[in-house]
Design an enzyme around this catalytic site. Structure first.
Site, mmCIF file in Angstrom:
data_model
loop_
_atom_site.group_PDB
_atom_site.id
_atom_site.type_symbol
_atom_site.label_atom_id
_atom_site.label_comp_id
_atom_site.label_asym_id
_atom_site.label_seq_id
_atom_site.Cartn_x
_atom_site.Cartn_y
_atom_site.Cartn_z
ATOM 1 N N LYS A 104 0.732 -1.272 0.111
ATOM 2 C CA LYS A 104 -0.039 -0.123 -0.049
ATOM 3 C C LYS A 104 0.907 1.264 -0.070
ATOM 4 O O LYS A 104 0.893 2.071 -0.707
ATOM 5 C CB LYS A 104 -1.033 -0.048 1.148
ATOM 6 C CG LYS A 104 -1.835 -1.218 1.259
ATOM 7 C CD LYS A 104 -2.747 -0.920 2.594
ATOM 8 C CE LYS A 104 -2.144 -1.020 3.994
ATOM 9 N NZ LYS A 104 -1.338 -2.470 4.164
ATOM 10 N N ARG A 157 -9.804 1.269 8.215
ATOM 11 C CA ARG A 157 -9.466 -0.075 8.562
ATOM 12 C C ARG A 157 -10.306 -0.779 9.021
ATOM 13 O O ARG A 157 -10.265 -2.149 9.879
ATOM 14 C CB ARG A 157 -8.238 0.151 9.511
ATOM 15 C CG ARG A 157 -6.980 -0.428 8.767
ATOM 16 C CD ARG A 157 -5.879 0.035 9.775
ATOM 17 N NE ARG A 157 -4.753 -0.754 9.970
ATOM 18 C CZ ARG A 157 -3.555 -0.547 9.216
ATOM 19 N NH1 ARG A 157 -3.323 0.439 8.536
ATOM 20 N NH2 ARG A 157 -2.505 -1.386 9.510
ATOM 21 N N ARG A 159 11.587 -5.707 4.830
ATOM 22 C CA ARG A 159 11.150 -4.471 4.591
ATOM 23 C C ARG A 159 12.400 -3.530 5.517
ATOM 24 O O ARG A 159 12.666 -3.683 6.542
ATOM 25 C CB ARG A 159 10.008 -3.969 5.058
ATOM 26 C CG ARG A 159 9.690 -2.413 5.116
ATOM 27 C CD ARG A 159 8.402 -1.953 5.298
ATOM 28 N NE ARG A 159 7.616 -2.517 6.376
ATOM 29 C CZ ARG A 159 6.191 -2.745 6.315
ATOM 30 N NH1 ARG A 159 5.623 -2.072 5.445
ATOM 31 N NH2 ARG A 159 5.853 -3.217 7.320
ATOM 32 N N ARG A 172 11.044 -1.448 10.924
ATOM 33 C CA ARG A 172 10.032 -0.708 11.845
ATOM 34 C C ARG A 172 9.872 -1.605 13.027
ATOM 35 O O ARG A 172 10.061 -2.831 13.033
ATOM 36 C CB ARG A 172 8.816 -0.810 11.073
ATOM 37 C CG ARG A 172 8.510 0.644 10.523
ATOM 38 C CD ARG A 172 7.322 0.260 9.641
ATOM 39 N NE ARG A 172 6.039 -0.152 10.158
ATOM 40 C CZ ARG A 172 4.965 -0.347 9.282
ATOM 41 N NH1 ARG A 172 4.925 0.275 8.064
ATOM 42 N NH2 ARG A 172 3.943 -0.899 9.691
ATOM 43 N N ARG A 177 -0.924 -8.308 13.757
ATOM 44 C CA ARG A 177 -1.217 -7.352 12.686
ATOM 45 C C ARG A 177 -2.033 -8.043 11.738
ATOM 46 O O ARG A 177 -3.129 -7.500 11.344
ATOM 47 C CB ARG A 177 0.023 -6.410 12.007
ATOM 48 C CG ARG A 177 0.552 -5.604 12.995
ATOM 49 C CD ARG A 177 1.790 -5.100 12.643
ATOM 50 N NE ARG A 177 1.876 -4.428 11.274
ATOM 51 C CZ ARG A 177 2.959 -4.302 10.552
ATOM 52 N NH1 ARG A 177 4.179 -4.750 11.207
ATOM 53 N NH2 ARG A 177 2.912 -3.890 9.286
HETATM 54 P P1 AP5 Z 1 4.815 -1.787 1.861
HETATM 55 O O1 AP5 Z 1 4.484 -0.780 0.873
HETATM 56 O O2 AP5 Z 1 5.638 -0.944 2.990
HETATM 57 O O3 AP5 Z 1 3.455 -2.422 2.303
HETATM 58 P P2 AP5 Z 1 2.264 -1.821 3.151
HETATM 59 O O4 AP5 Z 1 0.981 -2.294 2.662
HETATM 60 O O5 AP5 Z 1 2.294 -0.261 3.339
HETATM 61 O O6 AP5 Z 1 2.520 -2.403 4.533
HETATM 62 P P3 AP5 Z 1 2.438 -1.950 6.059
HETATM 63 O O7 AP5 Z 1 3.082 -2.847 6.856
HETATM 64 O O8 AP5 Z 1 2.866 -0.621 6.100
HETATM 65 O O9 AP5 Z 1 0.881 -1.967 6.404
HETATM 66 P P4 AP5 Z 1 0.213 -1.804 7.670
HETATM 67 O O10 AP5 Z 1 -1.042 -1.333 7.326
HETATM 68 O O11 AP5 Z 1 0.407 -3.042 8.493
HETATM 69 O O12 AP5 Z 1 1.034 -0.630 8.615
HETATM 70 P P5 AP5 Z 1 0.625 0.963 8.879
HETATM 71 O O13 AP5 Z 1 1.806 1.751 8.881
HETATM 72 O O14 AP5 Z 1 -0.453 1.288 8.074
HETATM 73 O O15 AP5 Z 1 5.622 -2.830 1.239
HETATM 74 C C1 AP5 Z 1 6.164 -3.974 2.184
HETATM 75 C C2 AP5 Z 1 7.440 -4.195 1.791
HETATM 76 O O16 AP5 Z 1 7.313 -5.074 0.477
HETATM 77 C C3 AP5 Z 1 8.448 -3.264 1.417
HETATM 78 O O17 AP5 Z 1 9.788 -3.602 1.772
HETATM 79 C C4 AP5 Z 1 8.320 -3.091 -0.268
HETATM 80 O O18 AP5 Z 1 9.372 -2.756 -0.768
HETATM 81 C C5 AP5 Z 1 8.141 -4.582 -0.393
HETATM 82 N N1 AP5 Z 1 7.069 -4.552 -1.827
HETATM 83 C C6 AP5 Z 1 6.084 -3.627 -2.002
HETATM 84 N N2 AP5 Z 1 5.499 -4.219 -2.968
HETATM 85 C C7 AP5 Z 1 5.941 -5.161 -3.544
HETATM 86 C C8 AP5 Z 1 5.842 -5.829 -4.664
HETATM 87 N N3 AP5 Z 1 4.883 -5.640 -5.438
HETATM 88 N N4 AP5 Z 1 6.772 -6.959 -4.782
HETATM 89 C C9 AP5 Z 1 7.852 -7.076 -3.972
HETATM 90 N N5 AP5 Z 1 7.983 -6.406 -2.717
HETATM 91 C C10 AP5 Z 1 7.135 -5.332 -2.644
HETATM 92 O O19 AP5 Z 1 0.120 0.774 10.355
HETATM 93 C C11 AP5 Z 1 0.956 0.497 11.495
HETATM 94 C C12 AP5 Z 1 0.058 0.433 12.827
HETATM 95 O O20 AP5 Z 1 -0.491 1.861 13.003
HETATM 96 C C13 AP5 Z 1 -0.879 -0.519 12.528
HETATM 97 O O21 AP5 Z 1 -0.508 -1.851 13.140
HETATM 98 C C14 AP5 Z 1 -2.108 0.211 13.708
HETATM 99 O O22 AP5 Z 1 -1.645 -0.183 14.935
HETATM 100 C C15 AP5 Z 1 -1.786 1.697 13.451
HETATM 101 N N6 AP5 Z 1 -2.703 2.026 12.429
HETATM 102 C C16 AP5 Z 1 -2.268 2.691 11.175
HETATM 103 N N7 AP5 Z 1 -3.596 3.191 10.639
HETATM 104 C C17 AP5 Z 1 -4.837 2.781 11.283
HETATM 105 C C18 AP5 Z 1 -5.937 2.917 11.359
HETATM 106 N N8 AP5 Z 1 -6.588 3.346 10.266
HETATM 107 N N9 AP5 Z 1 -6.869 2.497 12.284
HETATM 108 C C19 AP5 Z 1 -6.228 1.944 13.319
HETATM 109 N N10 AP5 Z 1 -4.960 1.801 13.696
HETATM 110 C C20 AP5 Z 1 -4.279 2.291 12.643
HETATM 111 MG MG MG Z 2 2.706 1.070 4.896
#
Ligand code: AP5
Ligand code: MG
Length: 232
Positions: A27, A102, A143, A176, A187
C-alpha cells in the site's frame, strides 16, 4: 513524513483513492507513487502515528503501545486525526489513503467526511491489493523504512545507495519496531478480523477495483494507474 506532495501533476485524480490490503501488501509503496504522479497528498495513518510517536505527542504516547502490540488504534483517535487532515485545502482535488479506513466504523465515517467535500463526494475508489499471507510475511521481514520520511526499501529489492542512509532525505533507514515476527502475526490477525470486511463494503457500493498485488512493484503500479485512468 506523513504526507508527500510534489510538483508537476500530469493527470487529475479527482477522487479519494483508498488502498486496501494486508500489512506488507505494498500500500505504502504504491500510494507514494500515485500521490506523486497525480500531485495529491498521500495520507498514511501509520506514517502519521509514527510521526506522533517520534515527536512524543500525547497522541503518540497513546498510539505507541497499541502499535507495538499489533492492534488497531481506537477509531475515535484515528478519525479525529484524519478528519482534521482531510479538511485542509490540499485534499480538495483528491488524496490517496493508505492504511485508512481499517474498520467498518472508519469506512462509514469517511463516507460522511467526504460527503461534505463537494469535489470528492461520491467519488471514492477503493483498490484492493491482494497478496497471500506467506508473501506478506516475507516482504515485511525484508522491509526497511526511513525513520525520518517513511521511504520504503527492501532487502530483497531496492535498498538505499549508501547503506543505512535514506536516498530521499538522508535519514536513518531502520526496521520498523512492529515488523518483529510476533507483532506481524497480531497485525495479520487484526487485518483478517477488522479490515478484510471492507473489501465487501466497497464491492457492494460498486467502488472496488481488485488487483493482484503479488506481481512485481512496477507491474502493480502499471495496473493500478491503468485502473485509475479507466472511465467510471
Ligand atoms: P509496503 O508498501 O511497506 O507495504 P504496506 O502495505 O504499506 O504495509 P504496512 O506494513 O505499512 O501496512 P500496515 O497496514 O500493517 O501498517 P501501517 O503503517 O498502515 O511494502 C512492504 C515491503 O514489500 C517493502 O519492503 C516493499 O519494498 C516491498 N514490496 C512492496 N510491493 C512489492 C511488490 N509488488 N513485490 C515485492 N516487494 C514489494 O500501520 C501500522 C500500525 O498503525 C497499525 O498496526 C495500527 O496499530 C496503526 N494504524 C495505522 N492506521 C490505522 C487505522 N486506520 N486504524 C487503526 N490503527 C491504525
Ligand atoms: Mg505502509
Amino acid at each position: 513524513m506523513a504526507e508527500e506532495q510534489q510538483a508537476a501533476p500530469v493527470r487529475k485524480l479527482g477522487r479519494a483513492l483508498i488502498l486496501l490490503g494486508p500489512p506488507g501488501a505494498g500500500k505504502g509503496t504504491q500510494a507514494r507513487e500515485v500521490a506523486r504522479i497525480y500531485g495529491v497528498p498521500h495520507l498514511s495513518t501509520g506514517d502519521m502515528f509514527r510521526e506522533h510517536v517520534a515527536q512524543a505527542t500525547e497522541l503518540g504516547r497513546r498510539a505507541k503501545p497499541i502499535m507495538e502490540s499489533g492492534q488497531l488504534v481506537p477509531d475515535e483517535i484515528v478519525l479525529g486525526m484524519v478528519e482534521e487532515r482531510v479538511a485542509r485545502p490540499d485534499c480538495a482535488a483528491g488524496c490517496v489513503f493508505d492504511g485508512f479506513p481499517r474498520t467498518l466504523a472508519q469506512a462509514e465515517r469517511l463516507e460522511t467526511i467526504l460527503g461534505a467535500l463537494p469535489a470528492l463526494a461520491s467519488r471514492t475508489q477503493a483498490v484492493n491489493l491482494a497478496v497471500d499471507a506467506e508473501e506478506v510475511v516475507r516482504r515485511i521481514a525484508s522491509r526497511r523504512t526511513c525513520r525520518n520520511c517513511g521511504a520504503i526499501y527492501s532487502a530483497a529489492g531496492k535498498m538505499p545507495k549508501v547503506a543505512g542512509k535514506c536516498d530521499v532525505c538522508g535519514g536513518e533507514v531502520i526496521q520498523r519496531p512492529d515488523d518483529r515476527e510476533e507483532v506481524v502475526r497480531q497485525r495479520l490477525a487484526a487485518y483478517e478480523r477488522q479490515t478484510r470486511p471492507l473489501i465487501e463494503f466497497y464491492r457492494r457500493r460498486g467502488q472496488l477495483v481488485e488487483l493482484d498485488g503479488s506481481k512485481d512493484i512496477a507491474t502493480v503500479q502499471r495496473e493500478l494507474l491503468a485502473a485509475l485512468e479507466r472511465p467510471r
